[in-house]
Design a protein around this motif. Sequence first.
Motif, mmCIF file in Angstrom:
data_model
loop_
_atom_site.group_PDB
_atom_site.id
_atom_site.type_symbol
_atom_site.label_atom_id
_atom_site.label_comp_id
_atom_site.label_asym_id
_atom_site.label_seq_id
_atom_site.Cartn_x
_atom_site.Cartn_y
_atom_site.Cartn_z
ATOM 1 N N ARG A 47 45.150 83.855 50.972
ATOM 2 C CA ARG A 47 45.205 82.412 51.218
ATOM 3 C C ARG A 47 43.927 81.704 50.775
ATOM 4 O O ARG A 47 43.974 80.612 50.220
ATOM 5 C CB ARG A 47 45.459 82.175 52.714
ATOM 6 N N GLU A 48 42.772 82.326 50.994
ATOM 7 C CA GLU A 48 41.496 81.636 50.798
ATOM 8 C C GLU A 48 40.837 81.841 49.431
ATOM 9 O O GLU A 48 40.151 80.950 48.951
ATOM 10 C CB GLU A 48 40.503 82.057 51.888
ATOM 11 N N LEU A 49 40.983 82.999 48.818
ATOM 12 C CA LEU A 49 40.287 83.251 47.557
ATOM 13 C C LEU A 49 40.651 82.275 46.439
ATOM 14 O O LEU A 49 39.779 81.892 45.656
ATOM 15 C CB LEU A 49 40.489 84.696 47.101
ATOM 16 N N PRO A 50 41.909 81.823 46.341
ATOM 17 C CA PRO A 50 42.208 80.832 45.299
ATOM 18 C C PRO A 50 41.389 79.549 45.430
ATOM 19 O O PRO A 50 41.127 78.880 44.424
ATOM 20 C CB PRO A 50 43.704 80.562 45.480
ATOM 21 N N GLN A 51 40.946 79.210 46.633
ATOM 22 C CA GLN A 51 40.117 78.014 46.808
ATOM 23 C C GLN A 51 38.776 78.151 46.094
ATOM 24 O O GLN A 51 38.121 77.157 45.791
ATOM 25 C CB GLN A 51 39.868 77.745 48.290
ATOM 26 N N LEU A 52 38.364 79.396 45.825
ATOM 27 C CA LEU A 52 37.117 79.641 45.099
ATOM 28 C C LEU A 52 37.339 79.707 43.590
ATOM 29 O O LEU A 52 36.423 79.981 42.834
ATOM 30 C CB LEU A 52 36.481 80.955 45.570
#
Length: 170
Positions: A47-52
Amino acid sequence: AMIGEVEQRVQAYRELQAERRKRILSEIGAALATTFDVNDLTDILARELPQLGISRGYLSLYEDPQPYRYPQPAPEWSRLVLVYDEENPAGPSRIALEPEGRRFPSRQLVPEEILPQQGEYDLVVRALYFQDNQIGFMALDGGQQEGAVYDMLHAQISSALQGALLVQHV
């Protein structure tokens, strides 16, 4: 004067992006620190890595981890527990795996049938460990990030996995 103004704007934009990455890394670290389940940990990462700006990621755990002693090789077998790919031609997705993960030879880094069959891509591979304990490794899209991002993720994921594996062991 115009070149100087453009340079200032570019620098301000870079600083803004660095602050944004720092905030996201902090949020990821906080979420991982309170997770003591490997499945929940992989959910957070997907869920979170694509935000980086990390569009592809693989997380594998060694099947029979041993405390590392130089020049001992890495464990022969691993289990792939996370695969996500935002650039999948069929649409961005997290690929479903067997409940215990997909078994494969560690030297492959990622099972061949999982890797995209077309196009070029770069992967940054980092060992996951806690002190002398080998845990596994991660392979993340390496096209857009500074090295410090991968360093922070490596430390956060290693610590969270160690905690989750200790809880699972108990």
